[in-house]
Write an enzyme that holds these catalytic residues in place. Structure first.
Site, PDB file in Angstrom:
ATOM      1  N   TYR A 185      10.825  11.740  23.359  1.00 19.43           N
ATOM      2  CA  TYR A 185       9.453  12.212  23.175  1.00 19.43           C
ATOM      3  C   TYR A 185       9.051  12.192  21.716  1.00 19.43           C
ATOM      4  CZ  TYR A 185      10.950  16.842  21.470  1.00 19.43           C
ATOM      5  OH  TYR A 185      11.473  17.867  20.730  1.00 19.43           O
ATOM      6  N   ARG A 195       9.691   6.061  14.904  1.00 18.75           N
ATOM      7  CA  ARG A 195      10.838   6.843  15.378  1.00 18.75           C
ATOM      8  C   ARG A 195      11.000   6.699  16.890  1.00 18.75           C
ATOM      9  NH1 ARG A 195      11.174  13.067  13.963  1.00 18.75           N
ATOM     10  NH2 ARG A 195       9.458  13.138  15.457  1.00 18.75           N
ATOM     11  N   ARG A 230      18.865   9.273  43.176  1.00 21.39           N
ATOM     12  CA  ARG A 230      19.616   9.828  42.046  1.00 21.39           C
ATOM     13  C   ARG A 230      20.939   9.094  41.894  1.00 21.39           C
ATOM     14  NH1 ARG A 230      23.575  13.695  41.084  1.00 21.39           N
ATOM     15  NH2 ARG A 230      23.324  14.909  39.182  1.00 21.39           N
ATOM     16  N   LYS A 285      15.427  11.568  19.565  1.00 20.63           N
ATOM     17  CA  LYS A 285      14.553  12.679  19.982  1.00 20.63           C
ATOM     18  C   LYS A 285      14.450  12.741  21.504  1.00 20.63           C
ATOM     19  CE  LYS A 285      10.150  14.735  18.543  1.00 20.63           C
ATOM     20  NZ  LYS A 285      10.639  16.061  18.206  1.00 20.63           N
ATOM     21  N   GLU A 332      19.895  22.406  11.345  1.00 23.05           N
ATOM     22  CA  GLU A 332      18.425  22.427  11.290  1.00 23.05           C
ATOM     23  C   GLU A 332      17.920  23.597  12.110  1.00 23.05           C
ATOM     24  OE1 GLU A 332      16.993  18.771  13.158  1.00 23.05           O
ATOM     25  OE2 GLU A 332      18.629  18.855  14.599  1.00 23.05           O
ATOM     26  N   LEU A 341      17.698  15.750  13.510  1.00 25.85           N
ATOM     27  CA  LEU A 341      16.577  14.855  13.757  1.00 25.85           C
ATOM     28  C   LEU A 341      16.002  14.402  12.409  1.00 25.85           C
ATOM     29  CD1 LEU A 341      14.833  13.695  16.122  1.00 25.85           C
ATOM     30  CD2 LEU A 341      13.129  15.359  15.415  1.00 25.85           C
TER      31      LEU A 341
HETATM   32  N1  PMP Z   1      14.491  18.967  14.099  1.00 23.86           N
HETATM   33  C1  PMP Z   1      14.313  19.208  15.405  1.00 23.86           C
HETATM   34  C2  PMP Z   1      15.478  19.625  16.231  1.00 23.86           C
HETATM   35  C3  PMP Z   1      13.035  19.091  15.982  1.00 23.86           C
HETATM   36  O1  PMP Z   1      12.864  19.321  17.293  1.00 23.86           O
HETATM   37  C4  PMP Z   1      11.943  18.745  15.162  1.00 23.86           C
HETATM   38  C5  PMP Z   1      10.540  18.651  15.729  1.00 23.86           C
HETATM   39  N2  PMP Z   1      10.424  17.781  16.755  1.00 23.86           N
HETATM   40  C6  PMP Z   1      12.170  18.499  13.804  1.00 23.86           C
HETATM   41  C7  PMP Z   1      13.466  18.612  13.300  1.00 23.86           C
HETATM   42  C8  PMP Z   1      11.056  18.091  12.872  1.00 23.86           C
HETATM   43  O2  PMP Z   1      10.677  16.768  13.088  1.00 23.86           O
HETATM   44  P1  PMP Z   1       9.174  16.261  12.825  1.00 23.86           P
HETATM   45  O3  PMP Z   1       8.872  16.606  11.407  1.00 23.86           O
HETATM   46  O4  PMP Z   1       9.236  14.828  13.071  1.00 23.86           O
HETATM   47  O5  PMP Z   1       8.318  17.025  13.779  1.00 23.86           O
END
Ligand code: PMP
Length: 286
Positions: free
Chosen positions: A33, A52, A101, A150, A182, A206
């Site tokens: 996503y 991305r 499935r 993602k 993070e 991410l």
């Molecule tokens: N880390 C994680 C785990 C996230 O879910 C997000 C937001 N989607 C981010 C970092 C920040 O990424 P972005 O700046 O692309 O929204």
């Protein structure tokens, strides 16, 4: 006003939108996503999110549902149909449904699923939460090893937000092998003696689109940046801290595990970066 959403080629009222119960996004979180923010009716860093998305799809050997130009078109049409001035566009691509499935990937010609919807968020830029700053707690990072992709496997981040809520905080920072990875839905930073510290890019986090933009803007503003591993104790002793994400931009962090940072209010560097980011992003929005 009923929200109009996009599902597999159609613009529909949200109550009429359907996906198969055999869709692998639903059965296995076999989906990726993106979330793109909208300010002044325009998309912030659409290109970054589109690039991305392509990478997430290719890392999982998933087919792109359409071209980048078509995606932009769908984003814009949804923003217009739903009259979004400030808000978010959520996009999800799934590996589709093979009609049953099975752990094995479906046949090559399976059509990927594509779903988009908007969230109307007036006041997104001028957010009271950003003026107050966020309180975070630290939790163990028990997610899988490809956090650079993602995917929609968001159960643990969701549980992390609930742990934070129960502890009277706003969010959680995750820790693996003694170092902060993070936030549950954002990248994490602290500032000490004028130096911005954040974890370097790897498969462990991410690769935030906002992170990339904010680090570029910080460098342009002559701020010092160190990309390195850091502990939660270092962050607790910081002068200030913040997070970045497409949906909350630059969010000051004022407390970590009950320890107030500085004077317990949003720090000057976080506030300045938020201002710069918003100003620059609005200028280049499409
Ligand atoms: N880390 C994680 C785990 C996230 O879910 C997000 C937001 N989607 C981010 C970092 C920040 O990424 P972005 O700046 O692309 O929204």
């Amino acid at each position: 006003m009923t929200r109009t959403v996009y599902v597999n080629g159609e613009y529909l009222p949200e109550t009429e939108a359907k996906i198969s119960i055999f869709d692998r996004g639903f059965l296995m979180a076999d989906a990726v996503y993106e979330v793109t923010s909208v300010l002044g009716g325009k998309l912030i860093d659409f290109e970054g999110h589109a690039v991305r998305l392509e990478r997430s799809l290719s890392e999982l050997e998933m087919k792109a549902p359409c071209t980048k130009e078509e995606l932009l078109e769908i984003h814009r049409k949804l923003v217009e149909l739903n009259g979004i001035d400030e808000g978010l566009v959520y996009l999800q691509v799934t590996r589709g449904s093979a009609g049953d499935r099975d752990f094995v990937f479906p046949p090559e010609d399976t059509v990927p699923g594509l779903v988009l919807f908007t969230q109307n968020k007036p006041g997104l830029a001028d957010s009271p939460a950003a003026k107050k700053g966020a309180k975070v707690i630290s939790i163990e990072d028990i997610r899988w090893g490809r956090r650079d992709i993602k995917t929609t496997q968001l159960l643990y981040p969701s549980m992390g937000k609930m742990m934070a809520k129960k502890a009277g905080a706003d969010d959680a920072w995750m820790i693996e092998d003694g170092h902060v990875t993070e936030g549950t839905s954002n990248n994490a930073y602290f500032v000490k003696d004028g130096v911005i510290v954040t974890r370097p890019l790897s498969n462990d986090i991410l690769h935030g689109i906002t992170r990339k933009a904010v680090l570029r803007m910080a460098a342009e503003a002559q701020l010092k940046i160190e990309e390195r591993l850091f502990t939660i104790d270092e962050a607790k002793e910081a002068d200030e801290a913040f997070t970045t994400s497409a949906s909350a931009f630059v969010m000051p962090v004022v407390e970590i595990d009950g320890v107030a940072l500085g004077d317990g209010t949003p720090g000057p560097i976080a506030k300045r970066l938020r201002e710069i980011y918003l100003e620059e992003s609005v200028k280049t929005a499409i």
